[in-house]
Write an enzyme that holds these catalytic residues in place. Structure first.
Site, mmCIF file in Angstrom:
data_model
loop_
_atom_site.group_PDB
_atom_site.id
_atom_site.type_symbol
_atom_site.label_atom_id
_atom_site.label_comp_id
_atom_site.label_asym_id
_atom_site.label_seq_id
_atom_site.Cartn_x
_atom_site.Cartn_y
_atom_site.Cartn_z
ATOM 1 N N ARG A 9 0.792 -1.208 -0.042
ATOM 2 C CA ARG A 9 -0.048 0.009 0.265
ATOM 3 C C ARG A 9 0.855 1.153 -0.080
ATOM 4 O O ARG A 9 0.541 2.337 -0.632
ATOM 5 C CB ARG A 9 -0.849 0.087 1.154
ATOM 6 N N ARG B 50 -4.251 -23.780 0.809
ATOM 7 C CA ARG B 50 -3.542 -24.047 1.963
ATOM 8 C C ARG B 50 -4.154 -25.145 3.011
ATOM 9 O O ARG B 50 -3.551 -25.584 3.634
ATOM 10 C CB ARG B 50 -3.571 -22.841 2.692
ATOM 11 N N GLY C 16 -1.233 -11.560 -5.330
ATOM 12 C CA GLY C 16 -2.729 -11.377 -5.462
ATOM 13 C C GLY C 16 -3.061 -9.730 -5.106
ATOM 14 O O GLY C 16 -3.760 -9.310 -5.598
ATOM 15 N N SER D 271 -12.818 -9.590 2.367
ATOM 16 C CA SER D 271 -11.500 -9.618 1.720
ATOM 17 C C SER D 271 -10.900 -8.080 1.404
ATOM 18 O O SER D 271 -11.678 -7.360 0.890
ATOM 19 C CB SER D 271 -11.505 -10.144 0.318
ATOM 20 N N LYS E 96 -5.986 -19.118 -2.287
ATOM 21 C CA LYS E 96 -4.833 -18.310 -1.980
ATOM 22 C C LYS E 96 -3.679 -18.904 -3.076
ATOM 23 O O LYS E 96 -3.997 -19.547 -4.165
ATOM 24 C CB LYS E 96 -4.018 -18.553 -0.653
ATOM 25 N N ASP F 22 -3.981 -15.764 6.983
ATOM 26 C CA ASP F 22 -2.642 -15.987 6.611
ATOM 27 C C ASP F 22 -1.836 -16.731 7.662
ATOM 28 O O ASP F 22 -0.943 -17.368 7.418
ATOM 29 C CB ASP F 22 -1.659 -14.824 6.276
ATOM 30 N N ARG G 96 -6.086 -17.703 -10.041
ATOM 31 C CA ARG G 96 -6.947 -17.303 -8.899
ATOM 32 C C ARG G 96 -8.223 -16.274 -9.145
ATOM 33 O O ARG G 96 -7.975 -15.780 -10.283
ATOM 34 C CB ARG G 96 -5.978 -16.418 -7.863
HETATM 35 C C1 S3P Z 1 -4.004 -9.092 1.810
HETATM 36 C C2 S3P Z 1 -5.296 -9.599 2.170
HETATM 37 C C3 S3P Z 1 -5.551 -10.986 2.238
HETATM 38 C C4 S3P Z 1 -4.171 -11.787 2.664
HETATM 39 C C5 S3P Z 1 -3.100 -11.486 1.694
HETATM 40 C C6 S3P Z 1 -2.957 -9.870 1.760
HETATM 41 C C7 S3P Z 1 -3.944 -7.554 1.527
HETATM 42 O O1 S3P Z 1 -6.144 -11.581 1.153
HETATM 43 O O2 S3P Z 1 -4.552 -13.314 2.535
HETATM 44 O O3 S3P Z 1 -2.086 -12.091 2.103
HETATM 45 O O4 S3P Z 1 -2.889 -7.171 1.714
HETATM 46 O O5 S3P Z 1 -4.958 -6.959 1.258
HETATM 47 P P1 S3P Z 1 -7.818 -11.440 0.674
HETATM 48 O O6 S3P Z 1 -8.210 -9.916 0.529
HETATM 49 O O7 S3P Z 1 -7.885 -12.184 -0.354
HETATM 50 O O8 S3P Z 1 -8.346 -12.101 2.194
#
Ligand code: S3P
Length: 408
Positions: A43, A366, A111, A185, A362, A335, A140
């Protein structure tokens, strides 16, 4: 550290063999620091790239995923210094000024890079973008962010009706919406908020259960108007916004600390301090789960650094007891479920983890991976559709496993 925890030897003939001797009789003591928080690192690079002026980042995670984020935003014109320096400097372009890249943007395995970036790309009028990732990321689900963006008027194409990367995006002026995400999420929430930055009016997103709130905190610190309604987990951004470069200090990642906390909790005689860990309440589910398991944890030197709560975490070994977790705790330790499963193998009784089906989409599945791999080490684990059941009590046995080949 009182003694080396593990000796890792690489066999000269067979480069892919790593030997880890048993840790019996080894206790962990002393103080350690863990690498910077990955979510906050992503971010800070992204907001720095779309802010006006300079952003400085201390403690950034120097890992593949933030490198992917930095590479993508450099391709779109942001001036980002070498990530390996103690302070990373980002000269931002201003919202809406990302340049059309002359090649595909590659999010690698990340992701967070792909999903958050999509919100920004979809809202850059008149520019065209192509995005992809490695083999895992290309499998994904992207519909969770493509669907709300399309409701805002975005134009996105991809495999399987826009569900899978590679994706092509034709940026345009978007319309504000209220979107209720079916999944808790932070990636979905953040994608919509980032798209809302350059969209005239109020864009809001709610989720069934609160997910990590680093985007909300950092957007506010960079000058965006963000309103939060905790009663329905709803966040609203008012656009168009102007962000101003900031000084960000990234705390240690509680997801990395979790491995040490569990190791010290289960190795008799341990007394370890993990210093400078981010303890944002939307991330501390692992501490609550370990406390339910009667782990001996204390938070010391609690403080706030650049808008995020931080503490030193002291852990002393104790006999763990099984726990049952699910519901609103899951997004707060999503996580950390794999390492919690390891703790459960050493706890008295049967630990049940439910409502964690998100773990199947993920970087790998997992739940499947933990059930299979812990099973090979002799643990009593069974897979549920939405979680795991683990009966603890035994020492685990060694096993040979081939190192995973890198995908890409
Ligand atoms: C994250 C959100 C989570 C987490 C990922 C990092 C983020 O994923 O599992 O490692 O930085 O916004 P999800 O938004 O898919 O739950």
């Amino acid at each position: 550290m009182s003694s080396p925890i593990v000796t890792v030897k690489t066999d000269q003939e067979r480069q892919d063999l790593v030997i880890i001797p048993p840790t019996s009789g080894v206790a962990l003591s002393g103080k350690i620091n863990v690498p910077g928080d990955k979510s906050i690192s992503h971010r800070s690079l992204m907001l720095g790239a779309i802010a006006e002026g300079e952003t400085t980042i201390e403690g950034l995670l120097l890992g593949d995923d933030p490198q992917s984020t930095a590479a993508c935003f450099r391709q779109m014109g942001a001036d980002i210094s070498d990530l390996s320096g103690p302070t990373v400097r980002v000269r931002g372009l201003g919202i809406g000024n990302l340049q059309e890249p002359n090649d595909v943007l590659n999010a690698g395995n990340s992701g967070t890079t792909l999903r958050l970036m999509l919100g920004l790309l979809a809202s850059q009028p008149g520019r065209f973008f192509a995005v992809t990732g490695d083999k895992s990321l290309r499998s994904r689900p992207m519909s969770r962010v493509v669907t709300p963006l399309e409701q805002m008027g975005a134009k996105i194409w991809g495999r399987e009706a826009g569900q899978l990367a590679p994706l092509a995006i034709s940026g345009r002026h978007l319309q504000p919406i209220h979107y209720h995400s079916p999944v808790a999420s932070a990636q979905v929430k953040s994608c919509i908020l980032l798209a809302g930055l350059s969209t005239e009016g109020e864009t809001s997103v709610s989720e069934p259960v609160l997910s990590r709130d680093h985007s909300e905190r950092m957007l506010r610190a960079f000058g965006a108007k963000i309103q939060v309604d905790p009663s329905c987990h709803r966040v609203t951004v008012t656009g168009p916004a102007t962000l101003k470069g900031q000084s960000v200090v990234v705390p240690g990642d509680i997801s990395s600390a979790a491995f040490w906390l569990v190791a010290a909790a289960i190795l008799p005689g341990s007394d370890l301090r993990v210093e400078n860990v981010g303890v944002n309440p939307t991330r501390t589910g692992i501490l609550e789960a370990l406390q339910q398991m009667e782990a001996d944890l204390t938070l010391e030197n609690q403080r706030e650094v650049a808008g995020e709560p931080v503490a030193d975490i002291r852990v002393r070994s104790s006999q763990l007891k099984a726990c049952e977790i699910g519901g609103s705790l899951i997004p707060r330790l999503i996580d950390e479920v794999p390492i919690l499963a390891v703790a459960a193998t050493m706890a008295e009784g049967t630990t049940v983890i439910r409502d964690a089906e998100e773990l199947r989409v993920k970087e790998s599945d997992r739940l499947l991976a933990m059930a299979r791999e812990l099973g090979k080490l002799g643990a009593n684990v069974s897979e549920r559709p939405d979680g795991l059941e683990i009966t603890g009590g035994g020492p685990l046995k060694g096993e040979t496993r081939r190192k995973r080949q890198r995908t890409s």
